[in-house]
Design a protein around this motif. Sequence first.
Motif, PDB file in Angstrom:
ATOM      1  N   VAL A 143       0.808  -1.223   0.000  1.00  0.00           N
ATOM      2  CA  VAL A 143       0.000   0.000   0.000  1.00  0.00           C
ATOM      3  C   VAL A 143       0.843   1.275   0.000  1.00  0.00           C
ATOM      4  O   VAL A 143       0.553   2.204  -0.762  1.00  0.00           O
ATOM      5  N   PRO A 144       1.904   1.376   0.807  1.00  0.00           N
ATOM      6  CA  PRO A 144       2.704   2.611   0.767  1.00  0.00           C
ATOM      7  C   PRO A 144       3.307   2.887  -0.616  1.00  0.00           C
ATOM      8  O   PRO A 144       3.312   4.031  -1.078  1.00  0.00           O
ATOM      9  N   ALA A 145       3.792   1.842  -1.288  1.00  0.00           N
ATOM     10  CA  ALA A 145       4.369   2.037  -2.617  1.00  0.00           C
ATOM     11  C   ALA A 145       3.288   2.465  -3.613  1.00  0.00           C
ATOM     12  O   ALA A 145       3.502   3.372  -4.424  1.00  0.00           O
ATOM     13  N   ILE A 146       2.131   1.824  -3.556  1.00  0.00           N
ATOM     14  CA  ILE A 146       1.043   2.177  -4.471  1.00  0.00           C
ATOM     15  C   ILE A 146       0.623   3.631  -4.257  1.00  0.00           C
ATOM     16  O   ILE A 146       0.390   4.372  -5.221  1.00  0.00           O
ATOM     17  N   LYS A 147       0.543   4.058  -2.996  1.00  0.00           N
ATOM     18  CA  LYS A 147       0.210   5.464  -2.698  1.00  0.00           C
ATOM     19  C   LYS A 147       1.233   6.411  -3.310  1.00  0.00           C
ATOM     20  O   LYS A 147       0.871   7.432  -3.901  1.00  0.00           O
ATOM     21  N   LEU A 148       2.517   6.086  -3.164  1.00  0.00           N
ATOM     22  CA  LEU A 148       3.578   6.918  -3.748  1.00  0.00           C
ATOM     23  C   LEU A 148       3.414   7.005  -5.257  1.00  0.00           C
ATOM     24  O   LEU A 148       3.432   8.097  -5.829  1.00  0.00           O
ATOM     25  N   TYR A 149       3.250   5.862  -5.906  1.00  0.00           N
ATOM     26  CA  TYR A 149       3.153   5.856  -7.363  1.00  0.00           C
ATOM     27  C   TYR A 149       1.940   6.638  -7.850  1.00  0.00           C
ATOM     28  O   TYR A 149       2.029   7.411  -8.802  1.00  0.00           O
ATOM     29  N   LYS A 150       0.788   6.449  -7.203  1.00  0.00           N
ATOM     30  CA  LYS A 150      -0.411   7.191  -7.610  1.00  0.00           C
ATOM     31  C   LYS A 150      -0.243   8.687  -7.379  1.00  0.00           C
ATOM     32  O   LYS A 150      -0.640   9.500  -8.220  1.00  0.00           O
ATOM     33  N   LYS A 151       0.346   9.050  -6.254  1.00  0.00           N
ATOM     34  CA  LYS A 151       0.596  10.464  -5.951  1.00  0.00           C
ATOM     35  C   LYS A 151       1.511  11.080  -7.015  1.00  0.00           C
ATOM     36  O   LYS A 151       1.341  12.233  -7.403  1.00  0.00           O
ATOM     37  N   TYR A 152       2.448  10.293  -7.479  1.00  0.00           N
ATOM     38  CA  TYR A 152       3.394  10.776  -8.487  1.00  0.00           C
ATOM     39  C   TYR A 152       2.790  10.803  -9.896  1.00  0.00           C
ATOM     40  O   TYR A 152       3.348  11.383 -10.800  1.00  0.00           O
ATOM     41  N   GLY A 153       1.649  10.176 -10.104  1.00  0.00           N
ATOM     42  CA  GLY A 153       0.986  10.217 -11.404  1.00  0.00           C
ATOM     43  C   GLY A 153       0.939   8.905 -12.154  1.00  0.00           C
ATOM     44  O   GLY A 153       0.478   8.860 -13.294  1.00  0.00           O
ATOM     45  N   PHE A 154       1.396   7.827 -11.536  1.00  0.00           N
ATOM     46  CA  PHE A 154       1.262   6.520 -12.166  1.00  0.00           C
ATOM     47  C   PHE A 154      -0.205   6.108 -12.159  1.00  0.00           C
ATOM     48  O   PHE A 154      -0.921   6.372 -11.203  1.00  0.00           O
ATOM     49  N   LYS A 155      -0.626   5.461 -13.234  1.00  0.00           N
ATOM     50  CA  LYS A 155      -1.994   4.960 -13.369  1.00  0.00           C
ATOM     51  C   LYS A 155      -1.969   3.443 -13.462  1.00  0.00           C
ATOM     52  O   LYS A 155      -1.117   2.856 -14.133  1.00  0.00           O
ATOM     53  N   GLU A 156      -2.946   2.815 -12.812  1.00  0.00           N
ATOM     54  CA  GLU A 156      -3.091   1.366 -12.898  1.00  0.00           C
ATOM     55  C   GLU A 156      -3.599   1.019 -14.286  1.00  0.00           C
ATOM     56  O   GLU A 156      -4.586   1.589 -14.754  1.00  0.00           O
ATOM     57  N   VAL A 157      -2.934   0.078 -14.956  1.00  0.00           N
ATOM     58  CA  VAL A 157      -3.369  -0.334 -16.287  1.00  0.00           C
ATOM     59  C   VAL A 157      -3.718  -1.820 -16.362  1.00  0.00           C
ATOM     60  O   VAL A 157      -4.135  -2.300 -17.405  1.00  0.00           O
ATOM     61  N   GLY A 158      -3.552  -2.517 -15.245  1.00  0.00           N
ATOM     62  CA  GLY A 158      -3.924  -3.924 -15.228  1.00  0.00           C
ATOM     63  C   GLY A 158      -3.564  -4.576 -13.908  1.00  0.00           C
ATOM     64  O   GLY A 158      -2.773  -4.047 -13.136  1.00  0.00           O
ATOM     65  N   VAL A 159      -4.204  -5.727 -13.652  1.00  0.00           N
ATOM     66  CA  VAL A 159      -3.925  -6.493 -12.442  1.00  0.00           C
ATOM     67  C   VAL A 159      -3.748  -7.951 -12.834  1.00  0.00           C
ATOM     68  O   VAL A 159      -4.583  -8.524 -13.542  1.00  0.00           O
ATOM     69  N   LEU A 160      -2.666  -8.526 -12.355  1.00  0.00           N
ATOM     70  CA  LEU A 160      -2.423  -9.953 -12.520  1.00  0.00           C
ATOM     71  C   LEU A 160      -2.882 -10.618 -11.226  1.00  0.00           C
ATOM     72  O   LEU A 160      -2.301 -10.407 -10.165  1.00  0.00           O
ATOM     73  N   LYS A 161      -3.940 -11.375 -11.279  1.00  0.00           N
ATOM     74  CA  LYS A 161      -4.550 -11.990 -10.097  1.00  0.00           C
ATOM     75  C   LYS A 161      -3.695 -13.128  -9.551  1.00  0.00           C
ATOM     76  O   LYS A 161      -3.204 -13.962 -10.315  1.00  0.00           O
ATOM     77  N   ALA A 162      -3.549 -13.144  -8.221  1.00  0.00           N
ATOM     78  CA  ALA A 162      -2.816 -14.206  -7.514  1.00  0.00           C
ATOM     79  C   ALA A 162      -1.525 -14.566  -8.253  1.00  0.00           C
ATOM     80  O   ALA A 162      -1.220 -15.718  -8.499  1.00  0.00           O
ATOM     81  N   HIS A 163      -0.746 -13.562  -8.576  1.00  0.00           N
ATOM     82  CA  HIS A 163       0.399 -13.705  -9.478  1.00  0.00           C
ATOM     83  C   HIS A 163       1.722 -13.985  -8.773  1.00  0.00           C
ATOM     84  O   HIS A 163       2.553 -14.716  -9.283  1.00  0.00           O
ATOM     85  N   TYR A 164       1.930 -13.377  -7.609  1.00  0.00           N
ATOM     86  CA  TYR A 164       3.234 -13.469  -6.947  1.00  0.00           C
ATOM     87  C   TYR A 164       3.089 -14.119  -5.575  1.00  0.00           C
ATOM     88  O   TYR A 164       2.274 -13.676  -4.761  1.00  0.00           O
ATOM     89  N   LYS A 165       3.886 -15.149  -5.328  1.00  0.00           N
ATOM     90  CA  LYS A 165       3.801 -15.860  -4.057  1.00  0.00           C
ATOM     91  C   LYS A 165       4.724 -15.209  -3.027  1.00  0.00           C
ATOM     92  O   LYS A 165       5.932 -15.165  -3.209  1.00  0.00           O
ATOM     93  N   GLN A 166       4.115 -14.717  -1.961  1.00  0.00           N
ATOM     94  CA  GLN A 166       4.853 -14.205  -0.815  1.00  0.00           C
ATOM     95  C   GLN A 166       4.692 -15.199   0.327  1.00  0.00           C
ATOM     96  O   GLN A 166       3.931 -16.163   0.223  1.00  0.00           O
ATOM     97  N   SER A 167       5.355 -14.934   1.424  1.00  0.00           N
ATOM     98  CA  SER A 167       5.241 -15.819   2.591  1.00  0.00           C
ATOM     99  C   SER A 167       3.808 -15.857   3.121  1.00  0.00           C
ATOM    100  O   SER A 167       3.399 -16.826   3.747  1.00  0.00           O
TER     101      SER A 167
END
Length: 181
Positions: A143-167
């Motif tokens: 969430v903090p990174a997404i907030k930074l990117y959106k604040k800076y002007g990045f736009k979401e252009v797609g979502v890869l569902k259940a794409h990356y495995k974290q712990s």
Amino acid sequence: RQFRNIYKKAVMLKGDKVELRAWQEEDVATMKMIRNDVRLQEALMSEARPNSIERTRQWLSEKTQHPDTRFFVIASTDKNQPIGFVQVTDINRRSGWGYLGICLIPSQQAKGLGSKVLNLLENYLIQVTGLRKLLLYVVGNNVPAIKLYKKYGFKEVGVLKAHYKQSTGYQDVMLMEHLLA
């Protein structure tokens, strides 16, 4: 902001709180810490694995020598201490885009430094490389990174569902883009 050639392949970009510069031998220990931090590596969608000083030095050398990559150490301007790195990889010169990656050590996150880094980098990319667009992938729970990117002007252009495995399990990954000014 000023651009200054240090030698042929290294450029230093200096702002009011951060500077972007070529890596130095004194930076290797901090970069090793970043490469061995499991939480940071998960946030970067990188596989955490043990990294020695030599392996870290090799990684830095490969990053800075790759023709389709621009890699900078992020350093504090007051002490010239490394606090992270920023890179643009897979640069497509014909179409004018590349993939952004940024990492700040935990003690330097949430201080507004990410925006300062992006400002310096954007000016460099426009003036020196001619890029017109940045793309990035970000884990949906960062969430903090997404907030930074959106604040800076990045736009979401797609979502890869259940794409990356974290712990914590499989996470969605957002693809974002930003047209450079």
